[in-house]
Write an enzyme that holds these catalytic residues in place. Structure first.
Site, PDB file in Angstrom:
ATOM      1  N   GLU A  90       0.817  -1.207   0.000  1.00  0.00           N
ATOM      2  CA  GLU A  90       0.000   0.000   0.000  1.00  0.00           C
ATOM      3  C   GLU A  90       0.858   1.267   0.000  1.00  0.00           C
ATOM      4  O   GLU A  90       0.538   2.236  -0.674  1.00  0.00           O
ATOM      5  CB  GLU A  90      -0.909  -0.012   1.234  1.00  0.00           C
ATOM      6  CG  GLU A  90      -1.890   1.133   1.213  1.00  0.00           C
ATOM      7  CD  GLU A  90      -3.273   0.676   1.614  1.00  0.00           C
ATOM      8  OE1 GLU A  90      -3.403  -0.476   2.035  1.00  0.00           O
ATOM      9  OE2 GLU A  90      -4.197   1.481   1.488  1.00  0.00           O
ATOM     10  N   ASP A  91       1.947   1.258   0.740  1.00  0.00           N
ATOM     11  CA  ASP A  91       2.672   2.509   0.987  1.00  0.00           C
ATOM     12  C   ASP A  91       4.032   2.635   0.326  1.00  0.00           C
ATOM     13  O   ASP A  91       4.682   3.667   0.451  1.00  0.00           O
ATOM     14  CB  ASP A  91       2.865   2.702   2.506  1.00  0.00           C
ATOM     15  CG  ASP A  91       1.535   2.931   3.210  1.00  0.00           C
ATOM     16  OD1 ASP A  91       0.569   3.243   2.506  1.00  0.00           O
ATOM     17  OD2 ASP A  91       1.481   2.781   4.440  1.00  0.00           O
TER      18      ASP A  91
END
Ligand code: MN
Length: 739
Positions: A90-91
């Site tokens: 996600e990051d």
């Protein structure tokens, strides 16, 4: 750029946490290979490098803390590694494919599951919806470790929530109380649930939290002294009775006190069981013995004895609960359970990861099938994946959780289709449903929905349910709605048709329907064993009785039809087949093309080839427009074959009583001679086709004539082409697929 000093501080902090993690892993799982955990640490160190959290700490602290929570749950190295990597997709620039390559299928699958859940917005106001969202989350995961990582993730986020702005705090706290804490509860994880609830309460309602906290603290000292006294009495009495057990006492959690205050509209000092005590025994029999000893010491409060050992809670919580009143009139609650029940109550499903090597005690037949699967897995750890997939199936086997485009959850039975979805939204949406998009893609109406699908129903005013739908729906609600509609409407139509047929028949005798008396109709109806004149009309409409026979009974003996009877009516009434065809024509709401196995989808003829009735056709599900029907000869079909899953069987509707015609473009290559155009139009006119457009180009006494004409079907077209080819001077006739 971080200064060197900062970098060193960062490294020291994360390294300390990493060492804590490894130490905990080694303690809890001394026989496990921890290589994958180390590798995951190095990997996330690299990819989260330079990122910081709202607290200003290096980002890596978060995955490390999450992994530590998992390690404390005694989770396996795969879960802990996945915990370290849980935010990487996600990051950071990392993809699931990268994770799979580095860490294998299991870790990748878990990280993918965590990422998928992170994308769902669980914010909701309605209690009902919250329940659905909780169920959905559980239904969406096929590895329970995904949920455990989400819980660990949420726990650390809640522990550090103070660093976020107030609105975010509020939203996250609310979501924690609505979704995550109840899931922890459902999985029997009392410890995590308690902490999540207290943190959620604190951030969602700071004032209320402080009030309860102050009130409890004011009574804490007194409470603790009281508990110490009681603990001593119980311990002494157990010793006397020769029962080995340990006694724990505590002031209850603030959120559970708060809930009690709200539910019972009472003040803190009225709470029965602010103080709680637990006796943890060595055996099940001892639990009941302890209960007896306690009831001997103090008077039990009637109606407050609960045997969750004989009747475990749905999350497998087991304990004996009783409330007693001490000699000075203070009520307090005591829970009695075995060590094993205690572990289950505190750690729930996570408890199962720990006893991989140890003895298994879950022979309790009362427990559900999935718990037996846990046991099976513990006996045979060779294929944990299979265990996990079984676990998923049994968590919520019968339901799928889908969304409307606005985010409302729609719960449907397993294998439900968009039609079920449509009927759940509204009966009228169901009736007029013509197609559906799932996650933005057009799907057939027989498509099976999955948890997490976003479903959009396409409707068309005036559209009607089809009998085929009965085979596609899974919920009894939709089935009943469709059946009801079919019954009502088919009967109405049958009556209408019946009346028309009688009217036509009567016209032959120059009698208007109005002239036939109701009582006469009734008489004939009862002659057929029917109660109402309407039933008679319906019977005629359905083709059960012939209009001619019915009319013969209505007319005076010897009446004969006048010669002026219209041919159509004659044809219609004399043969049952003709009746059926009228019935079909009136009933028939088919498109000229149907998708095999289901009558109702948005179907259109592809513009690139414009297939006509009789031609071989194939359907392709387009993105957003319905089913495009191509001729098998269409050059695009070859290209479309690259996505075979979009291909769908289509056929020309058998109902050919509805005259249809299609524009077809032909080019006639011929000599440029006098009368040629007249010959061409002659052939077309003879074939009863209508010319829509005609244009001729001439050069060097040669001509090409482009004609757009209405064609009924392939046979019709072939007949015209053959006719044109016979004209002297015509060299070639070509059909242009594109108009
Ligand atoms: Mn996270």
């Amino acid at each position: 750029m971080a200064s060197l000093r900062q970098q060193i501080a960062t490294t020291a902090l994360t390294l300390t946490k990493y060492r804590d993690l490894m130490k905990r892993m080694q303690e809890n799982r001394p026989h496990d290979d921890l290589t994958i955990v180390k590798k995951a640490y190095d990997y996330s160190l690299k990819y989260h490098d330079g990122q910081t959290r709202a607290s200003g700490e290096p980002y890596l602290v978060h995955p490390l803390e999450v992994a530590l929570v998992l390690a404390e749950m005694k989770m396996d190295p795969v879960a802990v590694a996945a915990g370290l990597l849980h935010d990487s997709v996600e990051d950071t620039s990392v993809t699931v494919v990268d994770i799979r390559k580095e860490f294998g299928e299991q870790v990748a699958h878990i990280v993918e599951g965590v990422t998928k859940i992170s994308k769902i917005d669980f914010a909701t106001r309605e209690e009902q919806q919250a329940e659905n969202l909780r169920k959905m989350m559980l239904a969406m995961v096929d590895d329970i470790r995904v949920v455990l990582i989400k819980l660990a993730d949420r726990l650390h986020n809640m522990r550090t929530l103070e660093h976020l702005p107030p609105e975010r705090q509020h939203k996250i706290a609310e979501e924690t109380l609505e979704i995550y804490a109840p899931i922890a509860h459902r999985l029997g994880m009392g410890k995590i649930r308690g902490e999540l609830e207290d943190l959620g309460f604190r951030f969602l309602d700071p004032v209320g939290y402080e009030q309860v906290e102050t009130a409890v603290n004011a009574r804490r000292k007194q409470g603790e002294a009281f508990l110490a006294k009681m603990e001593q009495i119980i311990t002494d009495n157990l010793k006397e009775a020769g029962i080995q057990a340990r006694v724990e006492s505590r002031i209850k959690r603030l959120f559970s006190i708060h809930k009690k205050l709200q539910k019972q509209h009472i003040a803190v000092d009225q709470v029965y069981d602010l103080c709680a005590m637990r006796v943890i025994t060595r055996s099940l029999q001892d639990c009941y013995a302890v209960l007896g000893i306690i009831h001997n010491l103090w008077r039990p409060v009637p109606g407050r004895i609960k045997d969750f050992i004989a009747m475990p809670r749905p999350n497998f919580y087991q304990s004996l609960h009783t409330s007693v009143i001490t000699d000075d009139g203070t009520p307090f609650e005591i829970q009695i359970r075995t060590e094993e029940m205690h572990k289950m109550a505190e750690e729930g499903i996570a408890a199962h990861w720990k006893y991989k090597d140890g003895p298994v005690s879950a022979q309790d037949e009362q427990r559900l099938a999935w718990l037996r699967q846990v046991v099976e897995w513990q006996r045979d750890v060779s294929d944990p994946n299979e265990f996990l997939s079984t676990l998923k199936v049994d968590l919520y086997p019968e339901e799928v959780y889908t969304f409307t485009p606005k985010g409302k959850v729609v719960v449907l039975p397993r294998d439900a289709t968009p039609i079920d979805f449509a009927y759940t939204i509204h009966t009228e949406v169901g009736h007029t449903c013509v197609g559906a998009k799932v996650n933005g893609r057009m799907v057939p109406l027989r498509h099976k929905l999955h948890s997490g699908d976003i479903v959009e129903i396409l409707t068309q005013p005036g559209h009607k349910p089809s009998r085929d739908w009965l085979g596609l729906v899974k919920s009894s609600r939709s089935r009943n709605k469709i059946k009801h509609w079919l019954n009502v409407h088919q009967r109405e139509r049958a009556i209408e048709i019946g009346k028309k047929l009688i009217e036509k028949e009567a016209r032959k005798y120059r009698i208007a329907l109005k002239e036939i008396k109701d009582e006469d109709l009734m008489k004939v109806a009862s002659g057929y064993g029917l109660g109402r004149a309407e039933d008679l009309m319906a019977g005629i409409g359905y083709g059960k009785y012939s209009a001619r026979q019915v009319l013969a009974r209505l007319l005076p003996a010897g009446a004969t039809p006048t010669i002026a009877g219209d041919i159509e009516a004659e044809g219609l009434t004399s043969e049952p087949g003709a009746i059926a065809s009228v019935v079909r024509r009136v009933f028939g709401d088919h498109n000229a093309i149907t998708v095999r196995g289901q009558g109702d989808m948005l179907v259109y003829r592809a513009r690139c080839c414009n297939p006509i009735r009789g031609e071989g056709i194939v359907g392709y599900i387009t993105r957003g427009k319905g089913v495009a029907v191509h001729s098998v000869n269409c050059p695009n079909v070859t290209n479309l074959l690259y996505e075979p899953e979009r291909k769908i069987d289509v056929e020309w509707a058998r109902d050919d009583s509805t005259p249809t015609s299609y524009p077809v473009k032909l080019t006639v290559y011929c000599d440029d001679r006098f009368g040629m155009l007249k010959n061409i139009t002659g052939v077309i006119g003879d074939a009863k086709s209508n010319i829509r457009n005609i244009a001729a180009h001439t050069a060097n006494s040669q001509a090409s004539v482009e004609i757009v004409l209405d064609i009924g079907d392939l046979k019709h077209l072939e007949q015209i082409i053959a006719g044109l080819r016979k004209i002297p001077g015509v060299h070639e006739v070509q059909r242009l697929q594109k108009i």
